[in-house]
Design a protein around this motif. Structure first.
Motif, PDB file in Angstrom:
ATOM      1  N   ASP A  98      46.493  33.239  28.630  1.00 47.09           N
ATOM      2  CA  ASP A  98      46.744  34.082  29.807  1.00 47.09           C
ATOM      3  C   ASP A  98      45.943  33.644  31.023  1.00 47.09           C
ATOM      4  OD1 ASP A  98      47.488  36.086  31.491  1.00 47.09           O
ATOM      5  OD2 ASP A  98      46.599  37.719  30.364  1.00 47.09           O
ATOM      6  N   SER A  99      44.660  33.339  30.849  1.00 46.86           N
ATOM      7  CA  SER A  99      43.820  32.998  31.998  1.00 46.86           C
ATOM      8  C   SER A  99      44.276  31.704  32.662  1.00 46.86           C
ATOM      9  CB  SER A  99      42.350  32.875  31.572  1.00 46.86           C
ATOM     10  OG  SER A  99      42.202  31.884  30.564  1.00 46.86           O
ATOM     11  N   VAL A 101      47.415  30.360  32.571  1.00 49.14           N
ATOM     12  CA  VAL A 101      48.738  30.554  33.174  1.00 49.14           C
ATOM     13  C   VAL A 101      48.643  31.363  34.461  1.00 49.14           C
ATOM     14  CG1 VAL A 101      51.002  31.627  32.835  1.00 49.14           C
ATOM     15  CG2 VAL A 101      49.965  30.299  30.993  1.00 49.14           C
ATOM     16  N   SER A 102      47.769  32.359  34.501  1.00 51.60           N
ATOM     17  CA  SER A 102      47.712  33.244  35.664  1.00 51.60           C
ATOM     18  C   SER A 102      46.843  32.731  36.798  1.00 51.60           C
ATOM     19  CB  SER A 102      47.217  34.631  35.233  1.00 51.60           C
ATOM     20  OG  SER A 102      45.898  34.558  34.720  1.00 51.60           O
ATOM     21  N   THR A 103      45.998  31.736  36.533  1.00 46.84           N
ATOM     22  CA  THR A 103      45.088  31.283  37.591  1.00 46.84           C
ATOM     23  C   THR A 103      45.285  29.825  37.981  1.00 46.84           C
ATOM     24  OG1 THR A 103      43.321  30.705  36.006  1.00 46.84           O
ATOM     25  CG2 THR A 103      43.345  32.950  36.877  1.00 46.84           C
ATOM     26  N   THR A 125      53.319  32.187  27.723  1.00 43.53           N
ATOM     27  CA  THR A 125      51.954  32.698  27.584  1.00 43.53           C
ATOM     28  C   THR A 125      51.803  33.314  26.197  1.00 43.53           C
ATOM     29  OG1 THR A 125      51.878  33.211  29.938  1.00 43.53           O
ATOM     30  CG2 THR A 125      50.213  34.224  28.554  1.00 43.53           C
ATOM     31  N   SER A 216      45.451  41.545  27.527  1.00 46.54           N
ATOM     32  CA  SER A 216      45.878  40.821  28.732  1.00 46.54           C
ATOM     33  C   SER A 216      44.819  40.981  29.811  1.00 46.54           C
ATOM     34  CB  SER A 216      47.227  41.337  29.243  1.00 46.54           C
ATOM     35  OG  SER A 216      47.084  42.538  29.969  1.00 46.54           O
ATOM     36  N   TRP A 217      44.652  39.937  30.629  1.00 46.70           N
ATOM     37  CA  TRP A 217      43.682  40.034  31.727  1.00 46.70           C
ATOM     38  C   TRP A 217      44.143  41.039  32.772  1.00 46.70           C
ATOM     39  CZ3 TRP A 217      39.212  38.692  30.449  1.00 46.70           C
ATOM     40  CH2 TRP A 217      38.943  37.549  29.693  1.00 46.70           C
ATOM     41  N   GLY A 218      45.448  41.112  32.989  1.00 42.80           N
ATOM     42  CA  GLY A 218      45.954  42.086  33.953  1.00 42.80           C
ATOM     43  C   GLY A 218      45.622  43.510  33.528  1.00 42.80           C
ATOM     44  N   VAL A 237      40.574  34.940  37.335  1.00 39.35           N
ATOM     45  CA  VAL A 237      41.208  36.244  37.079  1.00 39.35           C
ATOM     46  C   VAL A 237      40.679  37.276  38.067  1.00 39.35           C
ATOM     47  CG1 VAL A 237      41.381  38.147  35.423  1.00 39.35           C
ATOM     48  CG2 VAL A 237      41.693  35.781  34.656  1.00 39.35           C
ATOM     49  N   ASN A 240      42.215  36.798  41.469  1.00 33.16           N
ATOM     50  CA  ASN A 240      43.600  37.271  41.537  1.00 33.16           C
ATOM     51  C   ASN A 240      43.702  38.782  41.690  1.00 33.16           C
ATOM     52  OD1 ASN A 240      44.595  34.694  41.300  1.00 33.16           O
ATOM     53  ND2 ASN A 240      45.267  34.890  39.176  1.00 33.16           N
ATOM     54  N   HIS A 241      42.669  39.511  41.264  1.00 33.07           N
ATOM     55  CA  HIS A 241      42.751  40.975  41.244  1.00 33.07           C
ATOM     56  C   HIS A 241      41.765  41.669  42.179  1.00 33.07           C
ATOM     57  CE1 HIS A 241      44.709  39.873  37.406  1.00 33.07           C
ATOM     58  NE2 HIS A 241      45.359  41.012  37.534  1.00 33.07           N
TER      59      HIS A 241
END
Length: 289
Positions: A98-99, A101-103, A125, A216-218, A237, A240-241
């Motif tokens: 996850d980290s 793919v999202s960053t 993911t 999930s990080w989200g 992460v 992103n948030h």
């Protein structure tokens, strides 16, 4: 018989001497002589007629030259095809934790689409055990995980790791990082390297911390923003948030980086599209605090 020998044969024909042929193929004359003798032994006849002022191809050498030129032309066309990434097509199946793919992946995917416009990028993911299994099963061409795999079927290449930071609700900002006893810690399930770093820090520095598992990080960052607890997360992460508004980051704590690894299956061999993507991953910059 190989490509280099055929190149040497054509170079001798064009140059008329071993010395000139050696310069043309960028090696020493003795190497050309040895390779030609090996080729003659393999085909079972003389390919070169040696003269006082050089060499020339024998009748057999000229016959082989016709085929050599065709082989070299076909080889050059094949090389040109793979060298021109604009012409490569197909689907590349990429998996990542996850980290990653999202960053880090979005910028890499953008560059990949620019350089390989006809290749479709499929992104998955998942947790690292599932990603490893998918590479082994051939469901993924390449995957990024946070665990180094000692598997004889896999090739593992270490890439730059993840910097970690402690985040918590803004209303906790007047507390120091060592004054967060009896709080909730949001973390991935046990077995995840990020979980291990966060749990080790809590055991060493705090008391009475309750572990809350989130996959999930989200979800973790949203829970932090809602005031539920704190978390040790990759810097990317947090970046992103951070716009959520109710999240603070501790700038004083320093955690060990979590290494990341690029996995491929050894049986796939050469794969120009996959290898091009892997190079982009290796060249990608990491988030810095």
């Amino acid at each position: 018989m190989d490509i280099s020998q055929l190149r040497m044969l054509t170079a001798i024909y064009k140059g008329g001497s071993i010395v000139k042929a050696a310069k043309s193929v960028h090696c020493v004359p003795s190497n050309v002589t040895a390779r030609m003798k090996a080729l003659e032994a393999e085909v079972g006849c003389c390919l070169l007629n040696r003269r006082e002022k050089g060499v020339e191809l024998s009748a057999a050498g000229k016959h082989l030259l016709i085929h050599a030129e065709k082989v070299l032309e076909a080889f050059a066309e094949a090389q040109a095809c793979f060298n021109d990434t604009q012409k490569l097509s197909g689907t590349l199946r990429v998996g990542g934790i996850d980290s990653f793919v999202s960053t880090r992946l979005p910028a890499i995917a953008s560059a990949f689409e620019r350089d390989y416009p006809q290749v479709v990028l499929e992104i998955t993911t998942n947790t690292w055990p599932e990603l490893v299994e998918n590479v082994l099963d051939g469901k993924l061409d390449i995957a990024v995980v946070a665990v180094d795999m000692a598997n004889p079927k896999l090739s593992s290449m270490k890439i730059s790791g993840e910097q970690l930071v402690l985040v918590y609700p803004q209303e906790w900002s007047h507390y120091g990082p060592l004054d967060l006893n009896d709080r909730k810690l949001l973390a991935w399930p046990e077995g995840c390297p990020f979980h291990a770093v966060a749990q080790a820090w809590c055991k060493e520095s705090l008391q009475g911390v309750e572990l809350v598992i989130c996959g999930s990080w989200g979800g973790i960052m949203t829970c932090v923003e809602q005031g539920i607890g704190m978390a040790v997360v990759p810097k990317g992460v947090y970046d992103n948030h951070r716009a959520l508004g109710n999240i603070s980051v501790c700038e004083t704590l320093v955690f060990d980086e979590v290494d990341q690894f690029l996995l491929t299956h050894k049986r796939t061999g050469g794969h120009p599209v996959r290898d091009g993507f892997a190079q982009m991953v290796c060249n990608a910059s990491v988030h810095s605090i």
